[in-house]
Design a protein around this motif. Structure first.
Motif, PDB file in Angstrom:
ATOM      1  N   GLU A  33       0.845  -1.195   0.000  1.00 23.57           N
ATOM      2  CA  GLU A  33       0.000   0.000   0.000  1.00 23.57           C
ATOM      3  C   GLU A  33       0.882   1.249   0.000  1.00 23.57           C
ATOM      4  O   GLU A  33       0.653   2.166  -0.771  1.00 23.57           O
ATOM      5  CB  GLU A  33      -0.924  -0.054   1.224  1.00 23.57           C
ATOM      6  CG  GLU A  33      -1.326   1.248   1.832  1.00 23.57           C
ATOM      7  CD  GLU A  33      -2.305   2.069   1.005  1.00 23.57           C
ATOM      8  OE1 GLU A  33      -2.406   3.264   1.298  1.00 23.57           O
ATOM      9  OE2 GLU A  33      -2.943   1.545   0.090  1.00 23.57           O
ATOM     10  N   LYS A  34       1.913   1.272   0.841  1.00 21.42           N
ATOM     11  CA  LYS A  34       2.808   2.428   0.895  1.00 21.42           C
ATOM     12  C   LYS A  34       3.571   2.552  -0.423  1.00 21.42           C
ATOM     13  O   LYS A  34       3.732   3.658  -0.945  1.00 21.42           O
ATOM     14  CB  LYS A  34       3.776   2.317   2.067  1.00 21.42           C
ATOM     15  CG  LYS A  34       4.665   3.539   2.196  1.00 21.42           C
ATOM     16  CD  LYS A  34       5.504   3.515   3.439  1.00 21.42           C
ATOM     17  CE  LYS A  34       6.313   4.777   3.543  1.00 21.42           C
ATOM     18  NZ  LYS A  34       7.058   4.858   4.787  1.00 21.42           N
ATOM     19  N   LYS A  73       2.633   1.724  -3.383  1.00 24.19           N
ATOM     20  CA  LYS A  73       1.731   2.313  -4.385  1.00 24.19           C
ATOM     21  C   LYS A  73       1.619   3.815  -4.200  1.00 24.19           C
ATOM     22  O   LYS A  73       1.652   4.575  -5.164  1.00 24.19           O
ATOM     23  CB  LYS A  73       0.327   1.711  -4.252  1.00 24.19           C
ATOM     24  CG  LYS A  73       0.089   0.475  -5.018  1.00 24.19           C
ATOM     25  CD  LYS A  73      -1.388   0.115  -4.882  1.00 24.19           C
ATOM     26  CE  LYS A  73      -1.676  -1.220  -5.485  1.00 24.19           C
ATOM     27  NZ  LYS A  73      -3.058  -1.642  -5.287  1.00 24.19           N
ATOM     28  N   ARG A  74       1.463   4.249  -2.964  1.00 23.53           N
ATOM     29  CA  ARG A  74       1.335   5.673  -2.672  1.00 23.53           C
ATOM     30  C   ARG A  74       2.608   6.417  -3.062  1.00 23.53           C
ATOM     31  O   ARG A  74       2.552   7.537  -3.583  1.00 23.53           O
ATOM     32  CB  ARG A  74       0.999   5.878  -1.195  1.00 23.53           C
ATOM     33  CG  ARG A  74      -0.394   5.376  -0.860  1.00 23.53           C
ATOM     34  CD  ARG A  74      -0.720   5.293   0.622  1.00 23.53           C
ATOM     35  NE  ARG A  74      -0.286   6.426   1.392  1.00 23.53           N
ATOM     36  CZ  ARG A  74       0.302   6.320   2.593  1.00 23.53           C
ATOM     37  NH1 ARG A  74       0.503   5.150   3.141  1.00 23.53           N
ATOM     38  NH2 ARG A  74       0.663   7.395   3.239  1.00 23.53           N
ATOM     39  N   VAL A 133       2.683   6.825  -6.851  1.00 22.85           N
ATOM     40  CA  VAL A 133       1.776   7.898  -7.272  1.00 22.85           C
ATOM     41  C   VAL A 133       2.453   9.254  -7.065  1.00 22.85           C
ATOM     42  O   VAL A 133       2.400  10.137  -7.928  1.00 22.85           O
ATOM     43  CB  VAL A 133       0.431   7.824  -6.507  1.00 22.85           C
ATOM     44  CG1 VAL A 133      -0.396   9.085  -6.696  1.00 22.85           C
ATOM     45  CG2 VAL A 133      -0.356   6.590  -6.945  1.00 22.85           C
ATOM     46  N   GLU A 134       3.113   9.414  -5.921  1.00 25.08           N
ATOM     47  CA  GLU A 134       3.804  10.681  -5.629  1.00 25.08           C
ATOM     48  C   GLU A 134       4.982  10.892  -6.578  1.00 25.08           C
ATOM     49  O   GLU A 134       5.227  12.006  -7.031  1.00 25.08           O
ATOM     50  CB  GLU A 134       4.271  10.700  -4.167  1.00 25.08           C
ATOM     51  CG  GLU A 134       4.920  11.988  -3.731  1.00 25.08           C
ATOM     52  CD  GLU A 134       3.985  13.192  -3.700  1.00 25.08           C
ATOM     53  OE1 GLU A 134       4.497  14.316  -3.544  1.00 25.08           O
ATOM     54  OE2 GLU A 134       2.753  13.040  -3.837  1.00 25.08           O
ATOM     55  N   ILE A 162       5.393  10.586   1.619  1.00 26.56           N
ATOM     56  CA  ILE A 162       4.448   9.568   2.083  1.00 26.56           C
ATOM     57  C   ILE A 162       4.752   9.173   3.521  1.00 26.56           C
ATOM     58  O   ILE A 162       3.841   9.022   4.348  1.00 26.56           O
ATOM     59  CB  ILE A 162       4.465   8.345   1.141  1.00 26.56           C
ATOM     60  CG1 ILE A 162       4.067   8.745  -0.273  1.00 26.56           C
ATOM     61  CG2 ILE A 162       3.578   7.231   1.682  1.00 26.56           C
ATOM     62  CD1 ILE A 162       2.740   9.477  -0.406  1.00 26.56           C
ATOM     63  N   LYS A 177       3.474  11.806   5.830  1.00 25.37           N
ATOM     64  CA  LYS A 177       2.016  11.714   5.998  1.00 25.37           C
ATOM     65  C   LYS A 177       1.650  10.596   6.965  1.00 25.37           C
ATOM     66  O   LYS A 177       0.764  10.763   7.809  1.00 25.37           O
ATOM     67  CB  LYS A 177       1.334  11.505   4.647  1.00 25.37           C
ATOM     68  CG  LYS A 177       1.354  12.743   3.802  1.00 25.37           C
ATOM     69  CD  LYS A 177       0.654  12.527   2.485  1.00 25.37           C
ATOM     70  CE  LYS A 177       0.746  13.812   1.668  1.00 25.37           C
ATOM     71  NZ  LYS A 177       0.016  13.713   0.432  1.00 25.37           N
ATOM     72  N   ASP A 178       2.335   9.471   6.857  1.00 31.18           N
ATOM     73  CA  ASP A 178       2.089   8.363   7.784  1.00 31.18           C
ATOM     74  C   ASP A 178       2.444   8.751   9.216  1.00 31.18           C
ATOM     75  O   ASP A 178       1.734   8.412  10.160  1.00 31.18           O
ATOM     76  CB  ASP A 178       2.879   7.122   7.364  1.00 31.18           C
ATOM     77  CG  ASP A 178       2.372   6.508   6.066  1.00 31.18           C
ATOM     78  OD1 ASP A 178       1.266   6.875   5.611  1.00 31.18           O
ATOM     79  OD2 ASP A 178       3.099   5.658   5.508  1.00 31.18           O
ATOM     80  N   ASP A 226      -5.595  16.266  -0.631  1.00 35.85           N
ATOM     81  CA  ASP A 226      -4.952  15.495   0.469  1.00 35.85           C
ATOM     82  C   ASP A 226      -5.975  14.960   1.410  1.00 35.85           C
ATOM     83  O   ASP A 226      -6.962  15.389   1.718  1.00 35.85           O
ATOM     84  CB  ASP A 226      -3.958  16.356   1.245  1.00 35.85           C
ATOM     85  CG  ASP A 226      -2.640  16.513   0.506  1.00 35.85           C
ATOM     86  OD1 ASP A 226      -2.334  15.672  -0.340  1.00 35.85           O
ATOM     87  OD2 ASP A 226      -1.937  17.485   0.786  1.00 35.85           O
TER      88      ASP A 226
END
Length: 129
Positions: free
Chosen positions: A13-14, A16-17, A20-21, A54, A57-58, A129
């Motif tokens: 999941e991370k 993928k994020r 995207v970034e 990312i 953000k986490d 966001d």
């Protein structure tokens, strides 16, 4: 076994994020028309910036959930509070992230720098966001 699967899912999941970034940042710098040599340098910085974005953000989520202070116990009678590990990591990482973003900005040609900084700021403001 279940923990290992959950951890792998969280990593994917991370990942993928982060991808995207990376794509978002590459699009910004592609639109700024950097020459090929500067773009090669920028790619490494972009990948690092994306990972840091990312991760930050986490960390923000963890800090909002757990607070900025954590309790500790050293031995039987020594208790107290300290700045949480997430906050320490966040502070360190945000400084490095700022440095990487400055390095990216410094790759821009001098005459386009201010114009392109404005483009980056406008793009970032449109970002959901």
């Amino acid at each position: 076994m279940a923990k290992a699967i959950a951890k792998k899912k969280q990593f994917l999941e991370k990942d993928k994020r982060v991808k995207v970034e990376i794509n978002r940042l590459k699009k910004i710098f592609k639109d700024l028309e950097l020459d090929e040599k500067k773009m090669q340098v920028a790619n490494s910085l972009i990948e690092n910036a994306a990972f840091m974005t990312i991760t930050l953000k986490d960390l923000q989520v963890a800090i909002n959930e757990n607070g900025v202070i954590s309790e500790y116990k050293n031995g039987e009678n020594q208790y107290g509070t300290k700045q949480s590990d997430e906050v320490k990591t966040y502070i360190s990482l945000i400084n490095r992230h700022s440095s990487v973003m400055k390095q990216l900005t410094d790759l821009l040609p001098a005459e386009k720098k201010q114009e392109n900084i404005n483009i980056i700021e406008q793009f970032a403001q449109r970002r959901p966001d």
